[in-house]
Design a protein around this motif. Structure first.
Motif, mmCIF file in Angstrom:
data_model
loop_
_atom_site.group_PDB
_atom_site.id
_atom_site.type_symbol
_atom_site.label_atom_id
_atom_site.label_comp_id
_atom_site.label_asym_id
_atom_site.label_seq_id
_atom_site.Cartn_x
_atom_site.Cartn_y
_atom_site.Cartn_z
ATOM 1 N N ARG A 18 0.919 -1.232 -0.015
ATOM 2 C CA ARG A 18 -0.011 -0.150 0.148
ATOM 3 C C ARG A 18 0.757 1.241 0.028
ATOM 4 O O ARG A 18 0.797 2.051 -0.804
ATOM 5 N N LEU A 19 1.694 1.398 0.987
ATOM 6 C CA LEU A 19 2.574 2.484 1.032
ATOM 7 C C LEU A 19 3.618 2.698 -0.133
ATOM 8 O O LEU A 19 3.707 3.455 -0.861
ATOM 9 N N PHE A 20 4.275 1.592 -0.742
ATOM 10 C CA PHE A 20 4.955 1.429 -1.749
ATOM 11 C C PHE A 20 4.211 2.005 -3.302
ATOM 12 O O PHE A 20 4.372 3.004 -3.657
ATOM 13 N N GLY A 21 2.792 1.564 -3.546
ATOM 14 C CA GLY A 21 2.176 1.742 -4.433
ATOM 15 C C GLY A 21 1.600 3.082 -4.271
ATOM 16 O O GLY A 21 1.723 3.816 -5.433
ATOM 17 N N ASN A 22 1.144 3.794 -3.339
ATOM 18 C CA ASN A 22 0.980 5.197 -3.238
ATOM 19 C C ASN A 22 1.796 6.363 -3.626
ATOM 20 O O ASN A 22 1.861 6.966 -4.441
ATOM 21 N N VAL A 23 3.139 6.006 -2.800
ATOM 22 C CA VAL A 23 3.983 6.987 -3.096
ATOM 23 C C VAL A 23 4.734 6.572 -4.764
ATOM 24 O O VAL A 23 5.158 7.595 -5.233
ATOM 25 N N MET A 24 5.040 5.447 -5.136
ATOM 26 C CA MET A 24 5.450 5.139 -6.417
ATOM 27 C C MET A 24 4.633 5.573 -7.454
ATOM 28 O O MET A 24 5.053 6.422 -8.432
#
Lengths: 88, 228
Positions: free
Chosen positions: B164-170
């Motif tokens: 979730r964190l990776f997808g949002n920031v990326m």
């Protein structure tokens, strides 16, 4: 069709379909959750802190399904394992 | 186009390649340590406090209040873990307006590391609070049939937390990159502002979710009955 263009063709179409179909469900779900939360805040303004926090956590949970679709789509376009296999 | 800061190699020390991910993680850590050291050097308990001390106290007391609200317990044991998780993610997302900076949270390695920390923090806090046998009994509640599902949920929520964190920031950095080639004048700035907001929300969400997970691991029927 040779295999390079075939893989490119299929992965681009699939990634488009992934993000298109995969965002329908979370969008409807988030809209429903948000509408319900606004309703609850209008009825009980005192509880708005708890409602907002739970809403954010819930939205994050719902949104993660859309994020999975997005990650799959991005992998298909930018880091496709089959593509690297064929071109190398 | 690079989808993660792991592929950008800034420089080499011997045979070890220092990627943008490692470098900017160090920079964020250095920034946090320096700022905290500078602020806490001249800390005072009188009624007249400096602006920055006031800022830190507000931040910490807000985190404490949130932890108390979620867990219904004293915030002291959880504050170091949750607080540093929140502040690290928040600062590394917030600094993304600096040119040339790649947020370390936009790499799956960093976010997996954070999620694995949460994965191990849950049993550590649970065993500290309940003892080993009582903690392990949580897995077979409400019945033994639920044991595999409890274990699956433990693993899948760790995966979800990191992706979730990776997808949002990326996705944020990627959208800005695509917009720069399509409409380079105004829209990237607007999206950048939206990204700052999303980064803070994600920092809040990862902190709240890990608090919820830890709280669910430290809660048992016996203790809630004693406290109520």
């Amino acid at each position: 069709m040779e295999s390079v263009s075939q893989i490119g063709f299929i992965s681009i179409i699939t990634s488009g379909l992934t993000i298109a179909i995969g965002s329908i469900g979370p969008a409807l779900g988030e809209a429903k959750a948000l509408a319900q939360a606004l309703n609850s805040i209008a009825q009980q303004p005192d509880e708005s802190n708890t409602i907002t926090r739970t809403l954010f956590v819930g939205l994050a949970m719902i949104e993660s399904t859309a994020i999975y679709c997005f990650v799959v789509a991005i992998i298909l376009i930018f880091a496709n394992p089959f593509w690297n296999h064929v071109t190398s | 186009m690079n989808i993660s800061p792991d592929e950008i190699i800034l420089f080499q020390i011997g045979s070890i390649a220092i990627t943008a991910n490692i470098f900017f993680t160090w920079m964020v850590m250095l920034f946090l340590v320096l700022v905290s050291a500078l602020i806490t050097r001249k800390i005072s308990i009188s009624s007249k406090i400096s602006m920055w001390q006031n800022f830190l106290e507000t931040l910490i007391s807000y985190i404490q209040e949130q932890i108390r609200d979620i867990t219904d317990q004293k915030s002291d044991p959880y504050l170091p873990f949750i607080g540093s998780l929140f502040i690290f993610v928040s600062v590394s997302n917030f600094l993304s307006f600096v040119p040339g900076y790649h947020p370390p949270t936009g790499s799956l390695y960093t976010t997996s590391a954070l999620a694995i920390c949460v994965f191990f923090a849950v049993p550590v806090y649970g065993i500290q609070k309940l003892g080993l046998s009582e903690y392990l009994r949580n897995y077979i509640k409400p019945s033994v049939i639920m044991l595999p599902f409890n274990i699956i949920s433990e693993i899948s929520r760790t995966l979800a937390l990191s992706v979730r964190l990776f997808g949002n920031v990326m996705s944020g950095t990627m959208i800005i990159g695509i917009l720069l080639s399509v409409a380079p004048f105004f829209l990237p700035a607007v999206m950048n502002i939206l990204e700052l907001l999303i980064g803070q929300i994600q920092a809040y969400i990862i902190a709240v979710l890990s608090t919820v997970y830890i709280a669910s691991g430290t809660r048992s029927k016996k203790i809630t009955q004693e406290e109520s």
